[in-house]
Design a protein around this motif. Structure first.
Motif, PDB file in Angstrom:
ATOM      1  N   PRO A   1       0.819  -1.222   0.000  1.00 60.90           N
ATOM      2  CA  PRO A   1       0.000   0.000   0.000  1.00 60.90           C
ATOM      3  C   PRO A   1       0.852   1.271   0.000  1.00 60.90           C
ATOM      4  N   GLN A   2       0.558   2.157  -0.955  1.00 64.43           N
ATOM      5  CA  GLN A   2       1.370   3.361  -1.132  1.00 64.43           C
ATOM      6  C   GLN A   2       1.282   4.304   0.059  1.00 64.43           C
ATOM      7  N   LEU A   3       0.117   4.431   0.676  1.00 57.45           N
ATOM      8  CA  LEU A   3       0.003   5.309   1.838  1.00 57.45           C
ATOM      9  C   LEU A   3       0.914   4.847   2.974  1.00 57.45           C
TER      10      LEU A   3
ATOM     11  N   GLU B   1      -8.045 -10.116   1.554  1.00 54.58           N
ATOM     12  CA  GLU B   1      -7.908  -9.371   0.314  1.00 54.58           C
ATOM     13  C   GLU B   1      -6.709  -8.419   0.365  1.00 54.58           C
ATOM     14  N   VAL B   2      -5.626  -8.784  -0.296  1.00 54.01           N
ATOM     15  CA  VAL B   2      -4.435  -7.930  -0.313  1.00 54.01           C
ATOM     16  C   VAL B   2      -4.745  -6.585  -0.975  1.00 54.01           C
ATOM     17  N   ALA B   3      -5.535  -6.597  -2.045  1.00 55.45           N
ATOM     18  CA  ALA B   3      -5.841  -5.356  -2.766  1.00 55.45           C
ATOM     19  C   ALA B   3      -6.564  -4.348  -1.895  1.00 55.45           C
ATOM     20  N   LEU B   4      -7.265  -4.818  -0.859  1.00 56.70           N
ATOM     21  CA  LEU B   4      -8.007  -3.919   0.016  1.00 56.70           C
ATOM     22  C   LEU B   4      -7.079  -2.959   0.757  1.00 56.70           C
ATOM     23  N   LEU B   5      -5.834  -3.364   0.975  1.00 64.57           N
ATOM     24  CA  LEU B   5      -4.888  -2.517   1.703  1.00 64.57           C
ATOM     25  C   LEU B   5      -4.593  -1.218   0.971  1.00 64.57           C
ATOM     26  N   SER B   6      -4.822  -1.205  -0.332  1.00 66.72           N
ATOM     27  CA  SER B   6      -4.558  -0.005  -1.128  1.00 66.72           C
ATOM     28  C   SER B   6      -5.809   0.822  -1.396  1.00 66.72           C
ATOM     29  N   GLU B   7      -6.941   0.397  -0.846  1.00 67.52           N
ATOM     30  CA  GLU B   7      -8.161   1.180  -0.990  1.00 67.52           C
ATOM     31  C   GLU B   7      -8.237   2.222   0.125  1.00 67.52           C
ATOM     32  N   TRP B   8      -9.116   3.226  -0.066  1.00 67.88           N
ATOM     33  CA  TRP B   8      -9.240   4.298   0.915  1.00 67.88           C
ATOM     34  C   TRP B   8      -9.786   3.749   2.227  1.00 67.88           C
TER      35      TRP B   8
ATOM     36  N   ALA C   1     -18.733   2.453   6.022  1.00 65.38           N
ATOM     37  CA  ALA C   1     -18.407   1.271   5.219  1.00 65.38           C
ATOM     38  C   ALA C   1     -19.445   1.067   4.120  1.00 65.38           C
ATOM     39  N   ALA C   2     -20.714   1.355   4.422  1.00 64.58           N
ATOM     40  CA  ALA C   2     -21.760   1.235   3.404  1.00 64.58           C
ATOM     41  C   ALA C   2     -21.534   2.223   2.272  1.00 64.58           C
ATOM     42  N   GLY C   3     -20.836   3.335   2.558  1.00 61.35           N
ATOM     43  CA  GLY C   3     -20.529   4.326   1.543  1.00 61.35           C
ATOM     44  C   GLY C   3     -19.276   4.036   0.757  1.00 61.35           C
ATOM     45  N   GLY C   4     -18.561   2.959   1.103  1.00 61.36           N
ATOM     46  CA  GLY C   4     -17.395   2.565   0.324  1.00 61.36           C
ATOM     47  C   GLY C   4     -16.057   2.821   0.962  1.00 61.36           C
ATOM     48  N   LEU C   5     -16.055   3.287   2.206  1.00 59.32           N
ATOM     49  CA  LEU C   5     -14.794   3.537   2.901  1.00 59.32           C
ATOM     50  C   LEU C   5     -14.456   2.321   3.759  1.00 59.32           C
ATOM     51  N   ALA C   6     -13.292   1.723   3.559  1.00 61.22           N
ATOM     52  CA  ALA C   6     -12.894   0.578   4.376  1.00 61.22           C
ATOM     53  C   ALA C   6     -12.577   1.052   5.792  1.00 61.22           C
ATOM     54  N   ILE C   7     -12.955   0.268   6.780  1.00 64.98           N
ATOM     55  CA  ILE C   7     -12.739   0.608   8.186  1.00 64.98           C
ATOM     56  C   ILE C   7     -11.577  -0.225   8.719  1.00 64.98           C
ATOM     57  N   THR C   8     -10.562   0.464   9.242  1.00 67.42           N
ATOM     58  CA  THR C   8      -9.364  -0.194   9.743  1.00 67.42           C
ATOM     59  C   THR C   8      -9.265  -0.008  11.248  1.00 67.42           C
ATOM     60  N   SER C   9      -8.959  -1.092  11.958  1.00 65.54           N
ATOM     61  CA  SER C   9      -8.799  -1.005  13.403  1.00 65.54           C
ATOM     62  C   SER C   9      -7.880  -2.128  13.861  1.00 65.54           C
TER      63      SER C   9
ATOM     64  N   GLY D   1      -1.062   4.526   9.410  1.00 67.22           N
ATOM     65  CA  GLY D   1      -0.335   4.664   8.153  1.00 67.22           C
ATOM     66  C   GLY D   1      -1.100   4.168   6.947  1.00 67.22           C
ATOM     67  N   LEU D   2      -1.970   3.197   7.142  1.00 66.02           N
ATOM     68  CA  LEU D   2      -2.784   2.682   6.045  1.00 66.02           C
ATOM     69  C   LEU D   2      -3.936   3.619   5.688  1.00 66.02           C
ATOM     70  N   SER D   3      -4.271   4.532   6.594  1.00 59.25           N
ATOM     71  CA  SER D   3      -5.546   5.241   6.523  1.00 59.25           C
ATOM     72  C   SER D   3      -5.403   6.706   6.126  1.00 59.25           C
ATOM     73  N   LEU D   4      -6.439   7.217   5.483  1.00 56.52           N
ATOM     74  CA  LEU D   4      -6.511   8.644   5.178  1.00 56.52           C
ATOM     75  C   LEU D   4      -6.660   9.462   6.448  1.00 56.52           C
ATOM     76  N   GLY D   5      -7.370   8.925   7.417  1.00 55.82           N
ATOM     77  CA  GLY D   5      -7.599   9.621   8.675  1.00 55.82           C
ATOM     78  C   GLY D   5      -7.884   8.633   9.778  1.00 55.82           C
TER      79      GLY D   5
END
Length: 345
Positions: free
Chosen positions: A65-67, A83-90, A116-124, A198-202
């Motif tokens: 993931p670039q972020l 899903e490895v690709a999920l790590l690069s999603e917002w 999450a319903a709006g398309g933002l992955a939730i990281t914790s 580090g993975l997250s926008l915020g």
């Protein structure tokens, strides 16, 4: 940091392992690892990789993931199940207390479900409390969630989240920088936290005491030039003080999920035409009789039973029975010291 320095000096891990005598400036533990690599651990990792849905990605893998790569000390490799690709999603990180109030737990769940319903992955971090509520909310919203853990992926901590970990692996990803067999140790959690931010926008802090791992995550997010959001609470709630401190330091005060979408939505491509989060909860009908009287004196700040009896003019038996019923319905929460507070449910 040691890995980055070695790569800068030698160019590849193979060159490092082939020329350990030329390595300088490393700690004794690093030097011991270079001269005597743990090949048994390598074999164990390779055996783990033989199963579907498991990957190890390195810092130079195109899927890294670039972020996360932008932080000052990105992990040299990531173990991933899911899903490895999920790590690069917002993504939005949602973290908080391991022992939250009922309202804090509900808030984390509702925010995560809506976003999450709006398309933002939730990281914790898969921890008890706010972390678990955020993961569950994202799954309930039909969205994706990522759990970053401080153990090897052959272990689940805490143990009560074993089923949750299974659900996350099937509908998202579980991530660790630590090799198989790594057990939970206090010093590993701050390292885990830098990956969450580090993975997250915020990063959204729901409830946190003044000295907590959640505040460490928030400050790491600030150092990584990411957005930090905090939900305010009662001045009497010690779990609100960490959020209030962050707001004083410049974190954005959040009252609804739409506040986050306004900041991140355009950048992350989050759907903004969803119904307002607060509209998803139907209005409760006005209460009749003694319940209405009780609620006029029962707010979101803790109050003792004695004060409720005195302020409302109701009998002790009536107040006690109503509080018990309301607690069973999830509308009030009992606190230490015989105090009660509305949950906001």
């Amino acid at each position: 940091m040691s890995f980055a320095k070695l790569l800068a000096q030698f160019g590849s891990p193979q060159q490092v392992l082939q020329n350990p005598s030329q390595v300088t400036g490393m700690s004794q533990s690093v030097m011991e690892g270079l001269y005597r690599p743990d090949w048994a651990q390598v074999e164990e990792d390779l055996a783990w990789l033989d199963n579907d849905g498991r990957e190890v990605i390195t810092l130079h893998d195109a899927r890294y993931p670039q972020l996360l790569k932008q932080i000052s000390d990105p992990p040299c490799l990531l173990y991933v199940q899911g899903e490895v690709a999920l790590l690069s999603e917002w993504q939005l990180a949602v973290v908080g207390s391991r022992n939250p109030s009922a309202s804090g737990r509900n808030t984390a769940f509702d925010f995560a479900r809506y976003l999450a319903a709006g398309g933002l992955a939730i990281t914790s971090g898969l921890a008890a409390g706010i972390d678990g509520a955020a993961h569950k909310g994202a799954l309930a919203g039909g969205g994706k969630t990522i759990a970053v853990v401080a153990t090897g992926l052959d272990r689940v901590y805490p143990a009560q989240h074993r089923q949750l970990a299974h659900d996350i692996a099937a509908n998202g990803a579980i991530v660790s920088e630590f090799p198989l067999g790594t057990t939970p140790r206090a010093e590993l959690f701050p390292r885990r936290n830098r990956i969450i931010s580090g993975l997250s926008l915020g990063t959204l802090i729901v409830e946190a005491a003044l000295k907590s791992g959640s505040l460490i995550t928030a400050r790491m997010a600030m150092e990584q030039y990411r957005e930090v959001f905090a939900i305010p609470g009662s001045i009497h709630n010690p779990l609100s003080r960490g959020c209030h401190q962050l707001i004083r330091e410049g974190a954005k005060l959040v009252e609804t999920a739409d506040d986050i979408i306004e900041e991140l939505g355009a950048l992350a491509g989050v759907e903004t035409d969803l119904p307002a989060a607060q509209d998803s909860v139907s209005e409760k009908p006005e209460r009749d009789g003694d319940y209405q009287i009780l609620f006029e004196h029962l707010g979101f700040d803790p109050i003792s039973v004695d004060s409720l009896i005195e302020n409302s003019g109701l009998t002790a038996d009536a107040v006690s029975s109503m509080l018990l019923l309301l607690e069973l319905q999830g509308e009030v929460e009992s606190l230490p010291g015989g105090r009660y507070v509305r949950t906001g449910s």
